[in-house]
Design a protein around this motif. Structure first.
Motif, PDB file in Angstrom:
ATOM      1  N   GLU A  47       7.605   8.424 -10.129  1.00  0.00           N
ATOM      2  CA  GLU A  47       7.963   8.750 -11.510  1.00  0.00           C
ATOM      3  C   GLU A  47       7.525   7.704 -12.531  1.00  0.00           C
ATOM      4  OE1 GLU A  47      12.122   9.736 -11.185  1.00  0.00           O
ATOM      5  OE2 GLU A  47      11.605  11.202  -9.640  1.00  0.00           O
ATOM      6  N   GLU A  48       6.817   6.676 -12.063  1.00  0.00           N
ATOM      7  CA  GLU A  48       6.370   5.631 -12.994  1.00  0.00           C
ATOM      8  C   GLU A  48       4.889   5.376 -12.753  1.00  0.00           C
ATOM      9  OE1 GLU A  48       9.004   2.245 -13.766  1.00  0.00           O
ATOM     10  OE2 GLU A  48      10.286   3.062 -12.220  1.00  0.00           O
ATOM     11  N   PRO A  49       4.037   6.016 -13.562  1.00  0.00           N
ATOM     12  CA  PRO A  49       2.610   6.019 -13.274  1.00  0.00           C
ATOM     13  C   PRO A  49       1.924   4.651 -13.344  1.00  0.00           C
ATOM     14  CG  PRO A  49       3.071   7.104 -15.379  1.00  0.00           C
ATOM     15  CD  PRO A  49       4.389   6.879 -14.707  1.00  0.00           C
ATOM     16  N   ASP A  50       2.571   3.650 -13.958  1.00  0.00           N
ATOM     17  CA  ASP A  50       1.933   2.332 -14.039  1.00  0.00           C
ATOM     18  C   ASP A  50       2.611   1.282 -13.155  1.00  0.00           C
ATOM     19  OD1 ASP A  50      -0.090   3.082 -15.869  1.00  0.00           O
ATOM     20  OD2 ASP A  50       1.373   2.999 -17.506  1.00  0.00           O
ATOM     21  N   ALA A  51       3.542   1.713 -12.316  1.00  0.00           N
ATOM     22  CA  ALA A  51       4.312   0.739 -11.530  1.00  0.00           C
ATOM     23  C   ALA A  51       3.866   0.669 -10.076  1.00  0.00           C
ATOM     24  CB  ALA A  51       5.794   1.096 -11.588  1.00  0.00           C
ATOM     25  N   ILE A  52       3.959  -0.538  -9.530  1.00  0.00           N
ATOM     26  CA  ILE A  52       3.734  -0.768  -8.104  1.00  0.00           C
ATOM     27  C   ILE A  52       4.982  -1.458  -7.563  1.00  0.00           C
ATOM     28  CG2 ILE A  52       2.375  -2.100  -6.435  1.00  0.00           C
ATOM     29  CD1 ILE A  52      -0.049  -1.675  -8.245  1.00  0.00           C
ATOM     30  N   TRP A  53       5.460  -0.979  -6.432  1.00  0.00           N
ATOM     31  CA  TRP A  53       6.625  -1.592  -5.797  1.00  0.00           C
ATOM     32  C   TRP A  53       6.140  -2.381  -4.593  1.00  0.00           C
ATOM     33  CZ3 TRP A  53      11.451  -2.449  -7.239  1.00  0.00           C
ATOM     34  CH2 TRP A  53      12.379  -2.854  -6.279  1.00  0.00           C
ATOM     35  N   ILE A  54       6.472  -3.658  -4.567  1.00  0.00           N
ATOM     36  CA  ILE A  54       5.993  -4.529  -3.502  1.00  0.00           C
ATOM     37  C   ILE A  54       7.166  -5.051  -2.680  1.00  0.00           C
ATOM     38  CG2 ILE A  54       4.800  -6.720  -3.020  1.00  0.00           C
ATOM     39  CD1 ILE A  54       3.178  -6.249  -5.579  1.00  0.00           C
ATOM     40  N   THR A  55       6.994  -5.027  -1.375  1.00  0.00           N
ATOM     41  CA  THR A  55       8.003  -5.552  -0.457  1.00  0.00           C
ATOM     42  C   THR A  55       7.350  -6.612   0.418  1.00  0.00           C
ATOM     43  OG1 THR A  55       9.070  -3.377  -0.345  1.00  0.00           O
ATOM     44  CG2 THR A  55       9.633  -4.971   1.383  1.00  0.00           C
ATOM     45  N   GLU A  56       7.851  -7.834   0.329  1.00  0.00           N
ATOM     46  CA  GLU A  56       7.322  -8.922   1.144  1.00  0.00           C
ATOM     47  C   GLU A  56       8.409  -9.495   2.039  1.00  0.00           C
ATOM     48  OE1 GLU A  56       5.177 -12.023  -1.093  1.00  0.00           O
ATOM     49  OE2 GLU A  56       5.332 -10.742  -2.855  1.00  0.00           O
ATOM     50  N   VAL A  57       8.053  -9.839   3.275  1.00  0.00           N
ATOM     51  CA  VAL A  57       8.931 -10.639   4.136  1.00  0.00           C
ATOM     52  C   VAL A  57       8.092 -11.754   4.742  1.00  0.00           C
ATOM     53  CG1 VAL A  57      10.406 -10.721   6.180  1.00  0.00           C
ATOM     54  CG2 VAL A  57      10.479  -8.715   4.686  1.00  0.00           C
ATOM     55  N   TRP A  58       8.571 -12.969   4.558  1.00  0.00           N
ATOM     56  CA  TRP A  58       7.909 -14.162   5.089  1.00  0.00           C
ATOM     57  C   TRP A  58       8.841 -14.843   6.090  1.00  0.00           C
ATOM     58  CZ3 TRP A  58       2.949 -15.591   3.463  1.00  0.00           C
ATOM     59  CH2 TRP A  58       2.429 -14.807   2.433  1.00  0.00           C
ATOM     60  N   SER A  59       8.252 -15.630   6.983  1.00  0.00           N
ATOM     61  CA  SER A  59       9.073 -16.279   8.008  1.00  0.00           C
ATOM     62  C   SER A  59      10.024 -17.314   7.402  1.00  0.00           C
ATOM     63  CB  SER A  59       8.191 -16.918   9.079  1.00  0.00           C
ATOM     64  OG  SER A  59       7.286 -17.808   8.473  1.00  0.00           O
ATOM     65  N   SER A  60       9.703 -17.800   6.209  1.00  0.00           N
ATOM     66  CA  SER A  60      10.596 -18.730   5.508  1.00  0.00           C
ATOM     67  C   SER A  60      10.192 -18.787   4.035  1.00  0.00           C
ATOM     68  CB  SER A  60      10.508 -20.144   6.108  1.00  0.00           C
ATOM     69  OG  SER A  60       9.242 -20.706   5.829  1.00  0.00           O
ATOM     70  N   ALA A  61      11.088 -19.297   3.209  1.00  0.00           N
ATOM     71  CA  ALA A  61      10.759 -19.467   1.790  1.00  0.00           C
ATOM     72  C   ALA A  61       9.610 -20.471   1.640  1.00  0.00           C
ATOM     73  CB  ALA A  61      11.998 -19.959   1.026  1.00  0.00           C
ATOM     74  N   GLU A  62       9.581 -21.458   2.527  1.00  0.00           N
ATOM     75  CA  GLU A  62       8.536 -22.477   2.462  1.00  0.00           C
ATOM     76  C   GLU A  62       7.166 -21.843   2.757  1.00  0.00           C
ATOM     77  OE1 GLU A  62      11.453 -22.755   4.056  1.00  0.00           O
ATOM     78  OE2 GLU A  62      12.355 -24.195   2.673  1.00  0.00           O
ATOM     79  N   ALA A  63       7.133 -20.941   3.721  1.00  0.00           N
ATOM     80  CA  ALA A  63       5.872 -20.276   4.070  1.00  0.00           C
ATOM     81  C   ALA A  63       5.379 -19.440   2.890  1.00  0.00           C
ATOM     82  CB  ALA A  63       6.057 -19.393   5.303  1.00  0.00           C
ATOM     83  N   HIS A  64       6.312 -18.780   2.207  1.00  0.00           N
ATOM     84  CA  HIS A  64       5.927 -18.001   1.032  1.00  0.00           C
ATOM     85  C   HIS A  64       5.360 -18.920  -0.035  1.00  0.00           C
ATOM     86  CE1 HIS A  64       6.879 -16.227  -2.983  1.00  0.00           C
ATOM     87  NE2 HIS A  64       6.118 -15.289  -2.461  1.00  0.00           N
ATOM     88  N   GLN A  65       6.062 -20.015  -0.278  1.00  0.00           N
ATOM     89  CA  GLN A  65       5.628 -20.965  -1.308  1.00  0.00           C
ATOM     90  C   GLN A  65       4.234 -21.503  -0.977  1.00  0.00           C
ATOM     91  OE1 GLN A  65       7.538 -21.206  -3.990  1.00  0.00           O
ATOM     92  NE2 GLN A  65       5.899 -22.393  -4.932  1.00  0.00           N
ATOM     93  N   ALA A  66       4.037 -21.846   0.296  1.00  0.00           N
ATOM     94  CA  ALA A  66       2.748 -22.400   0.722  1.00  0.00           C
ATOM     95  C   ALA A  66       1.627 -21.385   0.520  1.00  0.00           C
ATOM     96  CB  ALA A  66       2.825 -22.829   2.187  1.00  0.00           C
ATOM     97  N   SER A  67       1.942 -20.103   0.711  1.00  0.00           N
ATOM     98  CA  SER A  67       0.910 -19.068   0.585  1.00  0.00           C
ATOM     99  C   SER A  67       0.367 -19.006  -0.838  1.00  0.00           C
ATOM    100  CB  SER A  67       1.457 -17.701   0.990  1.00  0.00           C
ATOM    101  OG  SER A  67       2.261 -17.155  -0.050  1.00  0.00           O
ATOM    102  N   LEU A  68       1.209 -19.345  -1.801  1.00  0.00           N
ATOM    103  CA  LEU A  68       0.797 -19.268  -3.205  1.00  0.00           C
ATOM    104  C   LEU A  68      -0.263 -20.311  -3.539  1.00  0.00           C
ATOM    105  CD1 LEU A  68       4.289 -18.709  -4.879  1.00  0.00           C
ATOM    106  CD2 LEU A  68       2.579 -16.987  -4.279  1.00  0.00           C
ATOM    107  N   ALA A  69      -0.334 -21.343  -2.702  1.00  0.00           N
ATOM    108  CA  ALA A  69      -1.298 -22.413  -2.951  1.00  0.00           C
ATOM    109  C   ALA A  69      -2.628 -22.173  -2.246  1.00  0.00           C
ATOM    110  CB  ALA A  69      -0.696 -23.748  -2.498  1.00  0.00           C
ATOM    111  N   LEU A  70      -2.693 -21.157  -1.387  1.00  0.00           N
ATOM    112  CA  LEU A  70      -3.946 -20.894  -0.658  1.00  0.00           C
ATOM    113  C   LEU A  70      -5.049 -20.458  -1.618  1.00  0.00           C
ATOM    114  CD1 LEU A  70      -2.628 -18.787   2.387  1.00  0.00           C
ATOM    115  CD2 LEU A  70      -3.381 -21.188   2.408  1.00  0.00           C
ATOM    116  N   ASP A  71      -6.258 -20.877  -1.307  1.00  0.00           N
ATOM    117  CA  ASP A  71      -7.398 -20.494  -2.151  1.00  0.00           C
ATOM    118  C   ASP A  71      -7.525 -18.982  -2.268  1.00  0.00           C
ATOM    119  OD1 ASP A  71      -8.048 -23.066  -2.682  1.00  0.00           O
ATOM    120  OD2 ASP A  71      -9.696 -23.196  -1.232  1.00  0.00           O
ATOM    121  N   THR A  72      -7.334 -18.283  -1.137  1.00  0.00           N
ATOM    122  CA  THR A  72      -7.476 -16.820  -1.164  1.00  0.00           C
ATOM    123  C   THR A  72      -6.423 -16.187  -2.078  1.00  0.00           C
ATOM    124  OG1 THR A  72      -6.181 -16.790   0.873  1.00  0.00           O
ATOM    125  CG2 THR A  72      -8.566 -16.528   1.103  1.00  0.00           C
ATOM    126  N   THR A  73      -5.214 -16.740  -2.045  1.00  0.00           N
ATOM    127  CA  THR A  73      -4.149 -16.192  -2.899  1.00  0.00           C
ATOM    128  C   THR A  73      -4.465 -16.437  -4.364  1.00  0.00           C
ATOM    129  OG1 THR A  73      -2.571 -16.771  -1.167  1.00  0.00           O
ATOM    130  CG2 THR A  73      -1.655 -16.153  -3.308  1.00  0.00           C
TER     131      THR A  73
END
Lengths: 103, 103
Positions: A47-73
């Motif tokens: 019902e929302e033509p411009d919206a995307i719903w994203i669901t993420e699960v990471w092994s830890s908050a630290e792993a998520h944080q680290a992913s943000l620093a990756l060149d690919t990210t």
């Protein structure tokens, strides 16, 4: 260690949802071997033509944080930025288990 | 066929969150062989002591609907009911793909 979950709505610029979704799906394909990323699901909202719903699960908050620093990210974020209008409803949660996550 | 995603907040009766989460995790363990259920993640929300955040992905809306009629599901719902205060923020979404769902 506690897992880290993040669910939320990303708003695309008007008419750019499909382009943004394609980019996000490419990004998840590139992350398939990042074992700390257990779930990264890209959904649309009927019902929302411009919206995307994203669901993420990471092994830890630290792993998520680290992913943000990756060149690919960072490269992906640069490509996605012009297509993104904003974020809504960012929900940080702690997955206890279930189907689709590793113990 | 389009997948079916459902994310939302289940509110436990005050003080009953952990008991309800345990019951839901038991239910997901019992559903492990239901191949139409691709994701069923039970999370808690750090800032809401009575809330549970649930993320489901099914192979189709029909598969999700059919699951509600299973004896095991109905028995689980009966057990969970006294622990549930209500539901908030039910978000129906259509998963396109990513990590953690089958193509």
């Amino acid at each position: 260690m506690a897992k880290f979950g993040l669910s939320g709505k990303m708003m695309a610029q008007p008419g750019k949802r499909d382009e943004l979704a394609t980019l996000l799906l490419e990004a998840t394909a590139a992350m398939k071997d990042v074992k700390d990323c257990q779930v990264y699901i890209v959904s649309v909202l009927p019902e929302e033509p411009d919206a995307i719903w994203i669901t993420e699960v990471w092994s830890s908050a630290e792993a998520h944080q680290a992913s943000l620093a990756l060149d690919t990210t960072r490269a992906m974020i640069q490509r996605a930025k012009p297509l993104i209008a904003g974020f809504e409803q960012q929900i940080r949660h702690v997955p206890l288990g279930g189907i689709g996550v590793t113990p």
